[in-house]
Motif scaffolding. Structure first.
Motif, PDB file in Angstrom:
ATOM      1  N   GLN A 104       0.994  -1.147   0.139  1.00 50.66           N
ATOM      2  CA  GLN A 104      -0.061   0.026   0.003  1.00 50.66           C
ATOM      3  C   GLN A 104       0.962   1.257   0.069  1.00 50.66           C
ATOM      4  O   GLN A 104       0.474   2.288  -0.636  1.00 50.66           O
ATOM      5  CB  GLN A 104      -0.897   0.005   1.136  1.00 50.66           C
ATOM      6  N   LEU A 105       2.092   1.341   0.618  1.00 47.12           N
ATOM      7  CA  LEU A 105       2.715   2.514   0.904  1.00 47.12           C
ATOM      8  C   LEU A 105       3.248   2.915  -0.590  1.00 47.12           C
ATOM      9  O   LEU A 105       3.614   3.936  -1.135  1.00 47.12           O
ATOM     10  CB  LEU A 105       3.983   2.183   1.704  1.00 47.12           C
ATOM     11  N   MET A 106       3.832   1.735  -1.426  1.00 52.92           N
ATOM     12  CA  MET A 106       4.376   1.965  -2.768  1.00 52.92           C
ATOM     13  C   MET A 106       3.417   2.564  -3.439  1.00 52.92           C
ATOM     14  O   MET A 106       3.468   3.628  -4.374  1.00 52.92           O
ATOM     15  CB  MET A 106       5.241   0.577  -3.121  1.00 52.92           C
ATOM     16  N   MET A 107       2.206   1.846  -3.511  1.00 52.19           N
ATOM     17  CA  MET A 107       1.272   2.308  -4.358  1.00 52.19           C
ATOM     18  C   MET A 107       0.806   3.811  -4.181  1.00 52.19           C
ATOM     19  O   MET A 107       0.707   4.550  -5.050  1.00 52.19           O
ATOM     20  CB  MET A 107      -0.063   1.204  -4.129  1.00 52.19           C
ATOM     21  N   GLN A 108       0.585   4.026  -2.824  1.00 54.31           N
ATOM     22  CA  GLN A 108       0.209   5.367  -2.637  1.00 54.31           C
ATOM     23  C   GLN A 108       1.306   6.536  -2.919  1.00 54.31           C
ATOM     24  O   GLN A 108       1.145   7.667  -3.556  1.00 54.31           O
ATOM     25  CB  GLN A 108      -0.050   5.716  -1.109  1.00 54.31           C
ATOM     26  N   ALA A 109       2.562   6.112  -2.858  1.00 53.61           N
ATOM     27  CA  ALA A 109       3.649   6.886  -3.301  1.00 53.61           C
ATOM     28  C   ALA A 109       3.656   6.997  -4.718  1.00 53.61           C
ATOM     29  O   ALA A 109       3.965   8.138  -5.389  1.00 53.61           O
ATOM     30  CB  ALA A 109       5.075   6.265  -3.002  1.00 53.61           C
ATOM     31  N   ARG A 110       3.418   6.085  -5.621  1.00 49.64           N
ATOM     32  CA  ARG A 110       3.658   5.759  -6.982  1.00 49.64           C
ATOM     33  C   ARG A 110       2.501   7.062  -7.630  1.00 49.64           C
ATOM     34  O   ARG A 110       2.572   7.758  -8.334  1.00 49.64           O
ATOM     35  CB  ARG A 110       3.396   4.544  -7.625  1.00 49.64           C
ATOM     36  N   ARG A 111       1.372   6.536  -6.844  1.00 44.88           N
ATOM     37  CA  ARG A 111       0.329   7.580  -7.269  1.00 44.88           C
ATOM     38  C   ARG A 111       0.367   9.190  -7.094  1.00 44.88           C
ATOM     39  O   ARG A 111       0.173   9.923  -8.096  1.00 44.88           O
ATOM     40  CB  ARG A 111      -1.031   7.034  -6.632  1.00 44.88           C
ATOM     41  N   GLN A 112       0.796   9.432  -5.750  1.00 38.51           N
ATOM     42  CA  GLN A 112       1.224  10.984  -5.673  1.00 38.51           C
ATOM     43  C   GLN A 112       2.334  11.463  -6.709  1.00 38.51           C
ATOM     44  O   GLN A 112       2.122  12.417  -7.165  1.00 38.51           O
ATOM     45  CB  GLN A 112       1.988  10.804  -4.247  1.00 38.51           C
ATOM     46  N   PHE A 113       3.337  10.581  -6.731  1.00 37.82           N
ATOM     47  CA  PHE A 113       4.300  10.993  -7.914  1.00 37.82           C
ATOM     48  C   PHE A 113       3.870  11.192  -9.414  1.00 37.82           C
ATOM     49  O   PHE A 113       4.136  12.427  -9.978  1.00 37.82           O
ATOM     50  CB  PHE A 113       5.772  10.043  -7.784  1.00 37.82           C
ATOM     51  N   LEU A 114       3.044  10.154  -9.694  1.00 37.49           N
ATOM     52  CA  LEU A 114       2.803  10.051 -11.126  1.00 37.49           C
ATOM     53  C   LEU A 114       1.627  11.218 -11.221  1.00 37.49           C
ATOM     54  O   LEU A 114       1.703  11.939 -12.482  1.00 37.49           O
ATOM     55  CB  LEU A 114       2.248   8.714 -11.634  1.00 37.49           C
ATOM     56  N   GLN A 115       0.690  11.473 -10.398  1.00 39.85           N
ATOM     57  CA  GLN A 115      -0.198  12.402 -10.441  1.00 39.85           C
ATOM     58  C   GLN A 115       0.250  13.734 -10.684  1.00 39.85           C
ATOM     59  O   GLN A 115      -0.470  14.612 -11.239  1.00 39.85           O
ATOM     60  CB  GLN A 115      -1.428  12.224  -9.428  1.00 39.85           C
ATOM     61  N   GLN A 146      14.072  18.123 -10.605  1.00 40.57           N
ATOM     62  CA  GLN A 146      14.283  18.798  -9.401  1.00 40.57           C
ATOM     63  C   GLN A 146      13.136  18.991  -8.540  1.00 40.57           C
ATOM     64  O   GLN A 146      12.224  19.795  -8.777  1.00 40.57           O
ATOM     65  CB  GLN A 146      14.815  20.580  -9.714  1.00 40.57           C
ATOM     66  N   LEU A 147      13.048  18.158  -7.592  1.00 38.51           N
ATOM     67  CA  LEU A 147      11.746  17.579  -6.965  1.00 38.51           C
ATOM     68  C   LEU A 147      11.563  18.311  -5.877  1.00 38.51           C
ATOM     69  O   LEU A 147      12.544  18.426  -4.878  1.00 38.51           O
ATOM     70  CB  LEU A 147      11.535  16.056  -6.826  1.00 38.51           C
ATOM     71  N   PRO A 148      10.359  18.775  -5.193  1.00 38.35           N
ATOM     72  CA  PRO A 148      10.235  19.110  -3.826  1.00 38.35           C
ATOM     73  C   PRO A 148      10.337  17.797  -2.994  1.00 38.35           C
ATOM     74  O   PRO A 148      10.270  16.784  -3.442  1.00 38.35           O
ATOM     75  CB  PRO A 148       8.820  19.692  -3.915  1.00 38.35           C
ATOM     76  N   ALA A 149      10.504  18.075  -1.696  1.00 40.30           N
ATOM     77  CA  ALA A 149      10.821  16.933  -0.796  1.00 40.30           C
ATOM     78  C   ALA A 149       9.694  16.119  -0.832  1.00 40.30           C
ATOM     79  O   ALA A 149      10.308  14.920  -0.660  1.00 40.30           O
ATOM     80  CB  ALA A 149      11.001  17.661   0.513  1.00 40.30           C
ATOM     81  N   ASP A 150       8.514  16.478  -0.758  1.00 39.97           N
ATOM     82  CA  ASP A 150       7.660  15.224  -0.602  1.00 39.97           C
ATOM     83  C   ASP A 150       7.385  14.263  -1.889  1.00 39.97           C
ATOM     84  O   ASP A 150       7.365  13.197  -1.704  1.00 39.97           O
ATOM     85  CB  ASP A 150       6.056  16.015  -0.243  1.00 39.97           C
ATOM     86  N   ASP A 151       7.758  14.902  -2.918  1.00 42.21           N
ATOM     87  CA  ASP A 151       7.690  14.238  -4.467  1.00 42.21           C
ATOM     88  C   ASP A 151       9.162  13.272  -4.448  1.00 42.21           C
ATOM     89  O   ASP A 151       9.006  12.331  -4.952  1.00 42.21           O
ATOM     90  CB  ASP A 151       7.332  15.112  -5.475  1.00 42.21           C
ATOM     91  N   LEU A 152      10.034  13.818  -3.861  1.00 37.16           N
ATOM     92  CA  LEU A 152      11.293  13.085  -3.937  1.00 37.16           C
ATOM     93  C   LEU A 152      11.150  11.977  -3.158  1.00 37.16           C
ATOM     94  O   LEU A 152      11.662  10.610  -3.383  1.00 37.16           O
ATOM     95  CB  LEU A 152      12.516  14.116  -3.472  1.00 37.16           C
ATOM     96  N   ARG A 153      10.520  12.002  -1.990  1.00 38.26           N
ATOM     97  CA  ARG A 153      10.382  10.889  -0.982  1.00 38.26           C
ATOM     98  C   ARG A 153       9.257   9.919  -1.557  1.00 38.26           C
ATOM     99  O   ARG A 153       9.598   8.711  -1.411  1.00 38.26           O
ATOM    100  CB  ARG A 153       9.693  11.545   0.205  1.00 38.26           C
ATOM    101  N   ALA A 154       8.463  10.325  -2.156  1.00 34.10           N
ATOM    102  CA  ALA A 154       7.381   9.444  -2.923  1.00 34.10           C
ATOM    103  C   ALA A 154       8.011   8.732  -3.989  1.00 34.10           C
ATOM    104  O   ALA A 154       7.903   7.479  -4.158  1.00 34.10           O
ATOM    105  CB  ALA A 154       6.230  10.367  -3.736  1.00 34.10           C
ATOM    106  N   LEU A 155       9.123   9.388  -4.994  1.00 32.55           N
ATOM    107  CA  LEU A 155       9.787   8.790  -6.061  1.00 32.55           C
ATOM    108  C   LEU A 155      10.577   7.467  -5.231  1.00 32.55           C
ATOM    109  O   LEU A 155      10.645   6.471  -5.757  1.00 32.55           O
ATOM    110  CB  LEU A 155      10.471   9.419  -6.826  1.00 32.55           C
ATOM    111  N   ILE A 156      11.397   7.767  -4.230  1.00 34.95           N
ATOM    112  CA  ILE A 156      12.326   6.615  -3.673  1.00 34.95           C
ATOM    113  C   ILE A 156      11.101   5.509  -3.207  1.00 34.95           C
ATOM    114  O   ILE A 156      11.770   4.532  -3.133  1.00 34.95           O
ATOM    115  CB  ILE A 156      12.994   7.166  -2.458  1.00 34.95           C
TER     116      ILE A 156
END
Length: 262
Positions: free
Chosen positions: A51-62, A217-227
């Motif tokens: 679930q964590l990976m899925m939510q992070a991917r959704r945040q980053f891609l959206q 050049q990503l903001p911190a929240d989106d960089l965290r989501a990518l990782i």
């Protein structure tokens, strides 16, 4: 289109249920997807990304950070004779949804082994037909598709060939050598680049390769989501992750788009 995953007979939809002549039945969920992954094809209780990976991917891609990938896919699809497309390992349906928005005339299907991801995809993109299924045993009749989109998804050569029509194409997206190299450098003293080999697929001919590279050049929240959304994320501990994000690095994105034809 759909085959029974238990006996491989054709499935017929009757109201909110699919049935085969052997009386195997599969309910259509209220979100609109069908689960065609029997217990014997599962390797765990809840296969697929957590679930964590899925939510992070959704945040980053959206957030649109991989829009260059979407644009490149649409550019290639625009010159191909495609009417029916399968998104293999579609996850939450981001790429399917982008294609559907740009090409509403296409018949789009998506499959993923993760029930949670398919549920999210079906809820967000109701015009696309989604199913929980194994990419190693696709629940589709032979020669069902003009095109298959495969973004990082595992697959079997024989299954790709089986469900592709003669002349049909596979558009495969994979990491090129320098993909996410800054993230790797935060973990390893020596960075190993991804291979630049063209993978042979039995029954398909490689037609062309496009390399797509760009920096983010990503903001911190989106960089965290990518990782978090990639397997590299498992290797960070909270301290090293926080330290890496604090450096605000530009991240290299590097992809290969390979086109194959049956």
């Amino acid at each position: 289109m759909y085959l029974c995953p238990l006996c491989q007979a054709p499935l017929t939809q009757e109201a909110m249920q699919y049935r085969c002549p052997q009386r195997h039945s599969f309910d259509v969920a209220r979100e609109g997807y069908v689960n065609l992954l029997p217990v014997q094809q599962k390797k765990s209780k809840d296969p697929g990304d957590n679930q964590l990976m899925m939510q992070a991917r959704r945040q980053f891609l959206q957030a649109g950070w991989y829009q260059p990938v979407v644009s490149a896919l649409l550019e290639q699809l625009a010159v191909l004779p495609v009417t029916r497309l399968l998104d293999l390992g579609c996850g939450e349906g981001y790429y399917s949804g982008q294609i559907q928005q740009a090409r509403p005339e296409l018949q789009l299907y998506g499959v993923d082994i993760s029930k949670a991801a398919i549920k999210a995809a079906a809820r967000q993109y109701p015009a696309i037909r989604f199913a929980v299924a194994s990419s190693y045993q696709l629940p589709f009749a032979a020669t069902s598709f003009d095109a298959i989109l495969r973004i990082y998804a595992p697959s079997l050569d024989a299954e790709l060939c089986r469900v592709l029509a003669d002349g049909g194409v596979l558009l495969s997206v994979s990491p090129a050598p320098e993909h996410l190299q800054q993230i790797k450098a935060a973990l390893y003293p020596q960075v190993r680049l991804h291979s630049d080999d063209i993978i042979a697929i039995s029954g398909l001919k490689h037609i062309k390769r496009q390399r797509l590279s760009f920096q983010l050049q990503l903001p911190a929240d989106d960089l965290r989501a990518l990782i978090t959304m990639v397997p590299l994320g498992w290797k960070f501990n909270p301290e090293t992750l926080a330290a890496f994000i604090a450096t605000k690095p530009a991240v290299q994105c590097d992809f290969y788009l390979d086109l194959y034809q049956k």
